[in-house]
Design a protein around this motif. Structure first.
Motif, PDB file in Angstrom:
ATOM      1  N   VAL A 224       1.179  -1.127   0.155  1.00  0.00           N
ATOM      2  CA  VAL A 224      -0.304   0.156  -0.440  1.00  0.00           C
ATOM      3  C   VAL A 224       1.361   1.160  -0.096  1.00  0.00           C
ATOM      4  O   VAL A 224       2.134   1.186   0.703  1.00  0.00           O
ATOM      5  N   ALA A 225       0.457   2.507  -0.394  1.00  0.00           N
ATOM      6  CA  ALA A 225       0.980   3.452  -0.752  1.00  0.00           C
ATOM      7  C   ALA A 225       0.472   5.046   0.545  1.00  0.00           C
ATOM      8  O   ALA A 225      -0.787   4.301   0.032  1.00  0.00           O
ATOM      9  N   GLY A 226       1.382   5.672   0.888  1.00  0.00           N
ATOM     10  CA  GLY A 226       0.107   6.849   0.944  1.00  0.00           C
ATOM     11  C   GLY A 226       0.277   6.705   2.530  1.00  0.00           C
ATOM     12  O   GLY A 226      -0.210   7.495   3.333  1.00  0.00           O
TER      13      GLY A 226
ATOM     14  N   TYR B 275       7.110  -0.239  -8.314  1.00  0.00           N
ATOM     15  CA  TYR B 275       6.923  -0.338  -7.073  1.00  0.00           C
ATOM     16  C   TYR B 275       5.985  -2.118  -6.156  1.00  0.00           C
ATOM     17  O   TYR B 275       4.935  -1.258  -6.443  1.00  0.00           O
ATOM     18  N   SER B 276       6.197  -2.624  -5.547  1.00  0.00           N
ATOM     19  CA  SER B 276       5.471  -4.088  -5.060  1.00  0.00           C
ATOM     20  C   SER B 276       4.262  -2.265  -4.811  1.00  0.00           C
ATOM     21  O   SER B 276       2.644  -2.483  -4.573  1.00  0.00           O
ATOM     22  N   HIS B 277       4.510  -1.389  -3.524  1.00  0.00           N
ATOM     23  CA  HIS B 277       3.822  -0.265  -2.754  1.00  0.00           C
ATOM     24  C   HIS B 277       2.633   0.167  -3.706  1.00  0.00           C
ATOM     25  O   HIS B 277       2.311   0.526  -2.917  1.00  0.00           O
ATOM     26  N   GLU B 278       3.380   0.109  -4.686  1.00  0.00           N
ATOM     27  CA  GLU B 278       2.418   1.636  -5.893  1.00  0.00           C
ATOM     28  C   GLU B 278       1.722   0.416  -6.520  1.00  0.00           C
ATOM     29  O   GLU B 278       0.002   1.331  -7.074  1.00  0.00           O
ATOM     30  N   GLN B 279       1.601  -0.782  -6.742  1.00  0.00           N
ATOM     31  CA  GLN B 279       1.097  -1.878  -7.787  1.00  0.00           C
ATOM     32  C   GLN B 279       0.437  -2.255  -6.442  1.00  0.00           C
ATOM     33  O   GLN B 279      -0.601  -2.748  -7.347  1.00  0.00           O
ATOM     34  N   GLY B 280       0.593  -3.154  -5.709  1.00  0.00           N
ATOM     35  CA  GLY B 280      -0.632  -3.327  -5.025  1.00  0.00           C
ATOM     36  C   GLY B 280       0.032  -4.753  -4.890  1.00  0.00           C
ATOM     37  O   GLY B 280      -1.100  -5.430  -3.784  1.00  0.00           O
ATOM     38  N   VAL B 281       0.924  -5.632  -5.120  1.00  0.00           N
ATOM     39  CA  VAL B 281       1.279  -6.437  -5.023  1.00  0.00           C
ATOM     40  C   VAL B 281       2.926  -7.008  -4.878  1.00  0.00           C
ATOM     41  O   VAL B 281       3.378  -6.277  -6.130  1.00  0.00           O
TER      42      VAL B 281
END
Length: 207
Positions: free
Chosen positions: A57-59, A140-146
């Protein structure tokens, strides 16, 4: 589809010199000792804090560090020190030779990043290493969600590259990540040293 060939790089253990399999535990041990909280209690407090999963997750980085600091009864200065120590351990040192090789490829191929990550990694790695000056896109995984090795991680990267899997070569220091790439048709190399990785990339580009 983009007709170019692409080289897709992992970050930790590839573009960054860091032991991906050890640094997190060493960092955890360091802060367990610094707080003086016994390890079972330390782990229980963190588990009970219900921190956001910042790898997908981002943010929510600020929320994560505030919650972790509260769970461990850290003063503000110690919270800041813990976060700074995390990013120092996470980022390690630049693998300068491989980064500069990637820079040299840009006239011959697209160069991009696909990395499991933590919220805040884009800003930290940009500040330290300037990845955006070389790699585009940065996935990045935290931006792609996976996370890798989920096939969706690679499929999302391919979509951003606008490339077919056959035209992409992936460099990672973990076999499971390469196996995930292979499941969607992306070839690659298990990174162990720069010379072997560069030779494999050159063979791919010449093919």
């Amino acid at each position: 589809m983009d007709a170019r060939k692409w080289v897709l790089f992992d970050v930790g253990g590839v573009l960054e010199i860091v032991d991906d399999d050890a640094w997190q535990e060493l960092w955890w041990q360091r802060w367990c000792a610094r707080t003086g909280i016994p390890r079972p209690e330390f782990d229980a407090r963190v588990a009970g804090a219900q921190l956001p999963p910042i790898d997908i997750v981002a943010g929510r980085e600020a929320e994560f560090w505030k919650g972790l600091g509260a769970a461990l009864d850290l003063e503000s200065a110690d919270q800041d020190a813990m976060r700074a120590d995390f990013w120092d351990a996470y980022c390690g040192q630049a693998n300068t030779d491989l980064i500069e090789y990637a820079r040299s490829l840009r006239d011959r191929a697209g160069v991009a990043i696909l990395s499991n990550s933590a919220d805040g990694a884009r800003e930290e790695e940009e500040r330290r290493f300037g990845f955006s000056q070389i790699f585009e896109p940065i996935c990045y995984s935290h931006e792609q969600g996976v996370n890798k090795p989920d096939p969706q991680a690679y499929l999302l990267a391919l979509e951003k590259l606008g490339a077919d899997a056959a035209d992409v070569f992936f460099v990672d220091d973990h076999r499971f990540a390469l196996d995930g790439a292979a499941r969607v048709g992306i070839r690659g190399i298990l990174h162990r040293d720069n010379a072997a990785t560069i030779a494999a990339i050159e063979e791919f580009l010449a093919g």
